[in-house]
Design a protein around this motif. Structure first.
Motif, PDB file in Angstrom:
ATOM      1  N   ASN A 271       0.888  -1.096  -0.002  1.00  0.00           N
ATOM      2  CA  ASN A 271       0.047  -0.028  -0.075  1.00  0.00           C
ATOM      3  C   ASN A 271       0.845   1.167  -0.010  1.00  0.00           C
ATOM      4  N   LEU A 272       0.349   2.403   0.373  1.00  0.00           N
ATOM      5  CA  LEU A 272       1.042   3.634   0.362  1.00  0.00           C
ATOM      6  C   LEU A 272       1.009   4.197   1.697  1.00  0.00           C
ATOM      7  N   ILE A 273       1.254   3.462   2.695  1.00  0.00           N
ATOM      8  CA  ILE A 273       1.013   4.217   3.988  1.00  0.00           C
ATOM      9  C   ILE A 273       2.498   4.587   4.304  1.00  0.00           C
ATOM     10  N   GLY A 274       2.512   5.895   4.703  1.00  0.00           N
ATOM     11  CA  GLY A 274       3.702   6.758   5.212  1.00  0.00           C
ATOM     12  C   GLY A 274       3.656   6.707   6.787  1.00  0.00           C
ATOM     13  N   ASP A 275       4.539   7.676   7.015  1.00  0.00           N
ATOM     14  CA  ASP A 275       4.848   7.911   8.293  1.00  0.00           C
ATOM     15  C   ASP A 275       3.644   8.153   9.438  1.00  0.00           C
ATOM     16  N   LYS A 276       2.473   8.917   8.828  1.00  0.00           N
ATOM     17  CA  LYS A 276       1.394   9.029   9.854  1.00  0.00           C
ATOM     18  C   LYS A 276       0.387   7.819   9.923  1.00  0.00           C
ATOM     19  N   GLY A 277       0.381   7.086   8.717  1.00  0.00           N
ATOM     20  CA  GLY A 277      -0.154   5.934   8.938  1.00  0.00           C
ATOM     21  C   GLY A 277       0.557   4.902   9.819  1.00  0.00           C
ATOM     22  N   GLY A 301       8.768   5.870   6.602  1.00  0.00           N
ATOM     23  CA  GLY A 301      10.033   6.542   6.723  1.00  0.00           C
ATOM     24  C   GLY A 301      10.714   6.655   8.191  1.00  0.00           C
ATOM     25  N   GLY A 302      11.639   7.375   8.448  1.00  0.00           N
ATOM     26  CA  GLY A 302      12.232   7.290   9.726  1.00  0.00           C
ATOM     27  C   GLY A 302      11.233   7.554  11.037  1.00  0.00           C
ATOM     28  N   PRO A 303      10.407   8.536  10.821  1.00  0.00           N
ATOM     29  CA  PRO A 303       9.443   8.923  11.897  1.00  0.00           C
ATOM     30  C   PRO A 303       8.577   7.971  11.991  1.00  0.00           C
ATOM     31  N   GLY A 304       8.138   7.365  11.040  1.00  0.00           N
ATOM     32  CA  GLY A 304       7.145   6.231  11.267  1.00  0.00           C
ATOM     33  C   GLY A 304       7.503   5.053  11.885  1.00  0.00           C
ATOM     34  N   ALA A 305       8.937   4.758  11.609  1.00  0.00           N
ATOM     35  CA  ALA A 305       9.585   3.723  12.078  1.00  0.00           C
ATOM     36  C   ALA A 305       9.643   4.041  13.612  1.00  0.00           C
ATOM     37  N   LEU A 323       8.805  -5.020   7.708  1.00  0.00           N
ATOM     38  CA  LEU A 323       8.923  -3.792   7.416  1.00  0.00           C
ATOM     39  C   LEU A 323       9.826  -3.935   6.006  1.00  0.00           C
ATOM     40  N   ARG A 324       9.778  -5.050   5.368  1.00  0.00           N
ATOM     41  CA  ARG A 324      10.478  -4.916   3.952  1.00  0.00           C
ATOM     42  C   ARG A 324      10.064  -3.912   3.151  1.00  0.00           C
ATOM     43  N   LEU A 325      11.048  -3.512   2.439  1.00  0.00           N
ATOM     44  CA  LEU A 325      10.825  -2.619   1.220  1.00  0.00           C
ATOM     45  C   LEU A 325      10.134  -1.241   1.932  1.00  0.00           C
ATOM     46  N   ASN A 326      10.803  -0.806   2.946  1.00  0.00           N
ATOM     47  CA  ASN A 326      10.218   0.739   3.193  1.00  0.00           C
ATOM     48  C   ASN A 326      11.400   1.655   3.468  1.00  0.00           C
ATOM     49  N   ARG A 327      11.277   2.774   3.799  1.00  0.00           N
ATOM     50  CA  ARG A 327      12.416   3.451   3.854  1.00  0.00           C
ATOM     51  C   ARG A 327      12.968   4.165   5.344  1.00  0.00           C
ATOM     52  N   LEU A 328      13.219   3.067   6.000  1.00  0.00           N
ATOM     53  CA  LEU A 328      13.229   3.458   7.406  1.00  0.00           C
ATOM     54  C   LEU A 328      14.598   4.303   7.698  1.00  0.00           C
ATOM     55  N   ARG A 329      15.599   3.806   6.956  1.00  0.00           N
ATOM     56  CA  ARG A 329      16.975   4.518   7.257  1.00  0.00           C
ATOM     57  C   ARG A 329      17.366   4.105   8.483  1.00  0.00           C
ATOM     58  N   ASP A 330      18.679   4.683   8.772  1.00  0.00           N
ATOM     59  CA  ASP A 330      19.270   4.554  10.230  1.00  0.00           C
ATOM     60  C   ASP A 330      18.680   4.955  11.408  1.00  0.00           C
ATOM     61  N   GLU A 331      17.672   6.162  10.930  1.00  0.00           N
ATOM     62  CA  GLU A 331      16.986   6.821  11.910  1.00  0.00           C
ATOM     63  C   GLU A 331      15.871   5.679  12.326  1.00  0.00           C
TER      64      GLU A 331
END
Lengths: 449, 674
Positions: A271-277, A301-305, A323-331
């Motif tokens: 889906n297209l869930i972002g940080d808020k979701g 992304g980071g905030p969501g993570a 959480l595969r294929l997300n953009r967590l990054r080091d944060e």
């Protein structure tokens, strides 16, 4: 079926022939016994006078084998128990699936298939919802899983494009004939045995009529679905994939899913869930008894993570997080690593393809050293680098619980990777032995009792 | 669009179609190979779980193959993430460029707007034109820039589309590869597992065989050891048994000897004791016996006494009964004698009545007889009269009065007279003629017998006792068949004479012959013999045998009387005698009763009346009939004549009248002539 369900059409060619090859029960020599004739007449008049309970098991089998599959369901649904008749019905529908997926019940298979078909072919504002209302009480006892692979949109007018734009731009604008799909509210609360619900808002085989809108769920869809799911108290597994769900819809859904009594597995992948979701889902984690959460291929992304990590640190039910294929990054990676230091339940963590680098690896290696709950860790397709690899190597030398660790395509040194694999394998064998011992003791204990 | 190429085979793997769609939606991604991964991971895991002793080779194989498959997935993941990063980068660049463009175009736009404000200030048309041109250029520049941007973006889009298509192809290739690898993996794994299985089986079988052989060997050894031990024990046991047997034998012999000695001693002492005890017992016994006898006698005495008293009572009872019975019987006899006397008186009375009635009946009969006789005689007289008339008058024949002895009789016919009448009469002769000669003879004999009744005694005397005896014996022999077999059997032991006496008695009782008739019988038999002989002589054509016999009899007629009596004839003779005897007895019985009954022989009466009836004999009757016939004829003729008489008379009358008329006419005519 064999005895020509509609005589006027079928009788004519049959009367002309001496031997009817298609009829497996036809035999020239035998005179049918009276009981068989009676049963045949029962079969023929089953719609007007269903006689079933008084029959002996042998006769029931006879009737099951001969009863017309086009019999209305309101006659047969609650009368005829699971058996050959329902198998024949399934065959008529075509494509028999694996019976073990349906708890070895032909009847369940038939009704689930039937209901799925009805929903998948439902066209809003065209198909009468009354048919569902009639159907639901007949099949509510038999349906345990609904796997809906498509939902048709309403018939669109040519001037639809404007409104599409409108709905795309302004989400609140939901007046007029929209793209709303089937409303699950009318039936989901009545299916008292439903445990698994799998929806995809899309259209199969759309061909050249392709429109982006066909593969999205609208806001109202989301609301109705959320309400329906909330009303279904027995639901354990909810899968909502490939449905173009953004943060707002996700939050709406989560709002209704809060405090659901039985939900165990939530799958919102692709889906297209972002940080808020993600934040909303993090809230959900601690207001339900979710055990499996799959958020793969989203936009977190980071905030969501961080929000999820916060929830994880307080959670004691979740067993598997993907959480595969997300953009967590080091944060995000570091946040999750820290959160896991306070978690005692999570067994499976998938952080593949998340642009995580060595700091997160170090954080996770700390977890591996300090905690022994985690069983499976996937860090593939992340640029961990040599340092990350070394950190993991060190951690693994002190760990004996991790049985799966995927660090492929992570730029880790060969040596450390092989070491990690070695440790994992030894851990696996250890685990096996433990399992064997446990099963043995279990067996002996069962034998003793 | 992409879904259309989806095979039903792939349908079971939802992740694949996800991939396709995601690629299209541009959100990112390749494939969530989680499911196959899980599957592949789970499989060995489970198997390992089930089979703990899985060799390292299989585990390695599992791992390697799994990694081989999952490598593709991770590679795809990496590529996807890379693509996402690229996309993001491109987006960022695009955004920057757009921003730059925005800024530059904004500057130009400001310039243009400034230019517009300047142009309003300028009044010179040339300047204005210049300014306008300038503005135009600027606008063109902006439009060009925009167009360029649009073109660039469109190109980018195209590139993106191409890339998307390429990606799709790559994905399909990867999927195919992955499928292939999975299949390979499955195959190799199956193979490996099979091999493993066979190996394990082999190992197990070998192990089991080894174990079996080992166990067998051990078992055999153990068994052997056991056997040997057992044998040893057995031999020991036999030896010991023998020893013990010897010991036991010795002991037995010892004890036996001792026992014998003791027995002899005891025997001796026992004998002494027995002697003593015998003496004692004898003394005791004598005493006891005497005592016992006394007691017994006493007991029997009392017994007898009680019985005596019982008997006495019984006696008294019986005497009482006897007395009562006697009284009863005397009473009964008295009563019966009285009854008897009364009956006798009654009988006498009835006899008197009978006599009286008989006399009255006789008188009545006589009177009746006389009356009827007189009437009949009158009738006879009349018949005779008519006969004579017929004879004399009609026939003109001399009539003789027939002989009619009975006409002189008057009163009923007396029996004494009848036989004589019969003998002398014509009728008896006729009847005799009708009879069989033999029967006639019999009757004659009967008659003679009857006649000789008075002289029977004389005949008896004639026959000597010896002959009588002989005849009787013969009779017994011949008529033995009449006697019962049982009787005969009983008689066998008796003497011959006794036998005959008994037989005769029984025979006579059968035949109904009294003892006094015996001599009669004997005489009859002898006489019968004589008659027979006469017959044979008369007839002469008899069988040779009888002739011979006759000759024999003739040759020695002087031999004993009894020899005449042919044994063969005894039975028929006896039969005839019996017949005769019965008849004679009947006749004798009749004679006895004739005192009261006029022994009326109805046949004689009938004959008498018959004779009366047949005064006119048959010829006479016939004569009468013919006479009657003739007379009737004659009467008929007379009747005719009598019928013709008036006619003739009338004719005579006519004739007379006619004659008169003729005479008159003649007279007239003559007169006339005259």
């Amino acid at each position: 079926m064999s005895r020509s369900p509609n005589p006027p059409e079928a009788a004519d060619p049959r009367q002309l022939r001496r031997i009817i090859a298609e009829d497996p029960h036809w035999l020239l020599s035998t005179v049918p016994s009276l009981s068989n004739l009676c049963l045949q007449s029962i079969v023929n008049r089953f719609e007007e006078r269903p006689i079933w309970e008084d029959l002996s098991p042998v006769h029931k089998d006879f009737v099951q084998e001969r009863l017309s599959t086009s019999m209305p369901l309101h006659v047969t649904a609650n009368l005829i128990h699971d058996g050959v008749y329902w198998k024949r019905c399934c065959e008529k529908w075509g494509g028999i699936r694996d019976l073990t997926h349906y708890g070895n019940s032909w009847k369940r298979m038939f009704f689930e298939k039937h209901m799925e078909n009805m929903i998948e072919l439902f066209i809003p504002d065209v198909t009468e919802p009354k048919t569902f209302v009639e159907m639901v009480p007949l099949c509510k006892d038999y349906i345990k899983r609904l796997n809906i692979s498509q939902l048709l949109p309403p018939v669109t007018e040519p001037q639809k494009e404007e409104e599409e734009y409108g709905s795309e731009l302004v989400i609140e604008n939901e007046d007029g004939p929209s793209m709303d799909h089937f409303d699950f509210n009318i039936m989901l609360d009545k299916l008292t045995n439903l445990e698994e619900f799998h929806v995809v808002y899309r259209v199969k085989q759309c061909g050249l009529n392709f429109q982006c809108k066909m593969f999205e769920m609208t806001h109202r869809d989301c609301e109705s679905l959320a309400k329906a799911v909330k009303s279904c108290k027995t639901l354990k597994i909810l899968r909502l994939n490939l449905s173009h769900m953004e943060d707002t819809k996700c939050r709406l859904l989560v709002k209704y899913l809060l405090d659901h009594p039985s939900l165990r597995e939530l799958d919102l992948s692709h889906n297209l869930i972002g940080d808020k979701g993600a934040r909303a889902i993090g809230k959900l984690l601690n207001r339900s008894s979710l055990e499996t959460l799959n958020l793969c291929d989203n936009n977190i992304g980071g905030p969501g993570a961080k929000a999820l990590a916060h929830a994880l640190s307080m959670n004691s039910t979740l067993l598997s997080l993907n959480l595969r294929l997300n953009r967590l990054r080091d944060e995000g990676g570091q946040a999750i690593g820290k959160a896991l230091l306070n978690n005692n339940t999570l067994l499976l963590l998938h952080l593949g393809a998340n642009e995580v680098t060595w700091p997160s690896a170090i954080a996770l290696s700390k977890v591996l050293v300090q905690r022994s709950t985690l069983k499976s860790l996937n860090l593939s397709c992340n640029n961990l680098g040599v340092d990350g690899g070394k950190a993991l190597e060190e951690a693994m030398s002190n760990n004996s619980s991790l049985t799966e660790c995927d660090i492929r395509l992570t730029e880790v040194e060969e040596q450390s990777a092989s070491f990690v694999n070695q440790v994992v394998w030894t851990n696996q064998s250890l685990e096996q032995r433990r399992h064997a011992r446990e099963s043995k003791t279990k067996k002996t204990s069962t034998a003793v009792y | 669009m992409e879904d259309s190429d989806m095979d039903p085979e792939e349908a079971y793997e939802p992740s694949e179609m996800f991939e396709n769609e995601e690629a299209k939606s541009g959100a990112s991604t390749q494939e969530d190979e989680e499911d196959p991964d899980m599957k592949v991971d789970e499989e060995p895991y489970e198997i390992q779980h089930q089979e703990q002793i899985l060799p390292q080779r299989v585990i390695n194989l599992n791992r390697d193959l799994t990694t081989l498959v999952t490598n593709i997935q991770t590679a795809a993941d990496a590529k996807e993430s890379l693509r996402q990063a690229e996309l993001e980068e491109a987006r960022r660049l695009r955004l920057e460029r757009l921003e730059k463009d925005l800024k530059s175009s904004q500057e130009i736009f400001e310039e243009i707007t400034r230019g517009w404000s300047l142009s309003t200030q300028r009044a010179i048309p040339q300047e204005l034109h210049e300014a306008l041109n300038n503005q135009q250029q600027l606008c063109d520049g902006i439009i060009e820039d925009k167009k360029k941007l649009i073109n660039d973006l469109q190109q980018e889009l195209k590139v993106g589309d191409d890339r998307y298509v390429k990606d799709l192809r790559k994905h399909t290739e990867e999927l195919d590869l992955m499928m292939e690898r999975m299949e390979d993996q499955i195959k190799t794994l199956i193979k490996a597992y099979r091999e493993e299985l066979t190996q394990i089986e082999r190992v197990y079988t070998q192990e089991s065989e080894i174990l079996l052989t080992k166990d067998k060997f051990e078992w055999d050894q153990h068994m052997k050891g056991l056997w040997e031990e057992e044998l040893k024990r057995l031999t020991e046991r036999t030896v010991k048994v023998e020893e013990y047997e010897n010991i036991i034998h010795n002991l037995m012999i010892d004890t036996w000897r001792k026992h014998n000695i003791i027995q002899t001693k005891q025997h001796a002492s026992f004998q002494v004791l027995e002697r003593e005890s015998k003496q004692l017992r004898i003394a005791k016994f004598t005493k006891a016996h005497t005592r016992h006898e006394i007691a017994e006698s006493k007991f029997s005495l009392t017994n007898i006494k009680t019985r005596l008293s019982g008997m006495k009572k019984l006696m008294a009872n019986l005497s009482d009964k006897y007395k009562s019975q006697r009284d009863e019987f005397t009473k009964k006899s008295r009563y019966l004698s009285e009854d008897y006397k009364r009956k006798i008186k009654q009988y006498e009375c009835i006899q008197k009545q009978l006599k009286h009635f008989a006399v009255a009946d006789g008188r009545k009969f006589e009177e009746m007889w006389l009356m009827i006789d007189a009437e009949v005689k009158q009738l006879v007289e009349r018949a005779l009269d008519i006969d004579s008339q017929i004879c004399k008058q009609h026939l003109g024949v001399a009539w003789e009065r027939p002989v009619m002895g009975f006409m002189e009789l008057c009163g009923p016919i007396q029996p004494q007279r009848v036989p004589q009448l019969l003998h002398t009469g014509q009728d008896s002769q006729d009847s005799q003629r009708m009879m069989d000669p033999s029967v006639r003879k019999e009757i004659e004999a009967e008659g003679s017998a009857v006649q000789s009744e008075s002289g029977a005694e004389e005949e008896e005397e004639k026959l000597p006792m010896e002959t009588l005896k002989r005849v009787m014996e013969l009779l017994c022999d011949k008529a033995g068949f009449l006697m019962e077999d049982t009787l005969l059997k009983l008689l066998i032991p008796l003497g011959k004479e006794e036998q005959t006496v008994v037989k005769l008695g029984s025979l006579l009782s059968y035949l109904g012959i009294e003892e006094k008739d015996i001599p009669k019988l004997a005489a009859f038999l002898l006489k019968y013999r004589h008659q027979q002989r006469e017959q044979t002589e008369d007839v002469c054509d008899r069988s040779g045998e009888s002739n011979n016999k006759a000759e024999e009899e003739e040759t020695e007629p002087t031999t004993h009387l009894t020899s005449d009596l042919d044994p063969y004839d005894v039975v028929p003779a006896l039969k005839s005698f019996l017949r005769q005897h019965m008849r004679s007895r009947e006749s004798s019985a009749r004679q006895h009763h004739s005192v009261y009954e006029a022994a009326r022989d109805s046949s004689e009466d009938e004959a008498y009346w018959q004779s009366m009836g047949s005064v006119i004999c048959e010829d006479q009757l016939r004569l009468w009939d013919t006479a009657e016939h003739k007379l009737r004829q004659y009467q008929g003729v007379l009747a005719d004549i009598s019928a013709l008489v008036p006619e003739t008379e009338s004719l005579q009358q006519q004739n007379r009248e006619l004659r008169m008329l003729l005479q008159q006419t003649l007279k007239v005519s003559t007169d006339l002539e005259m």
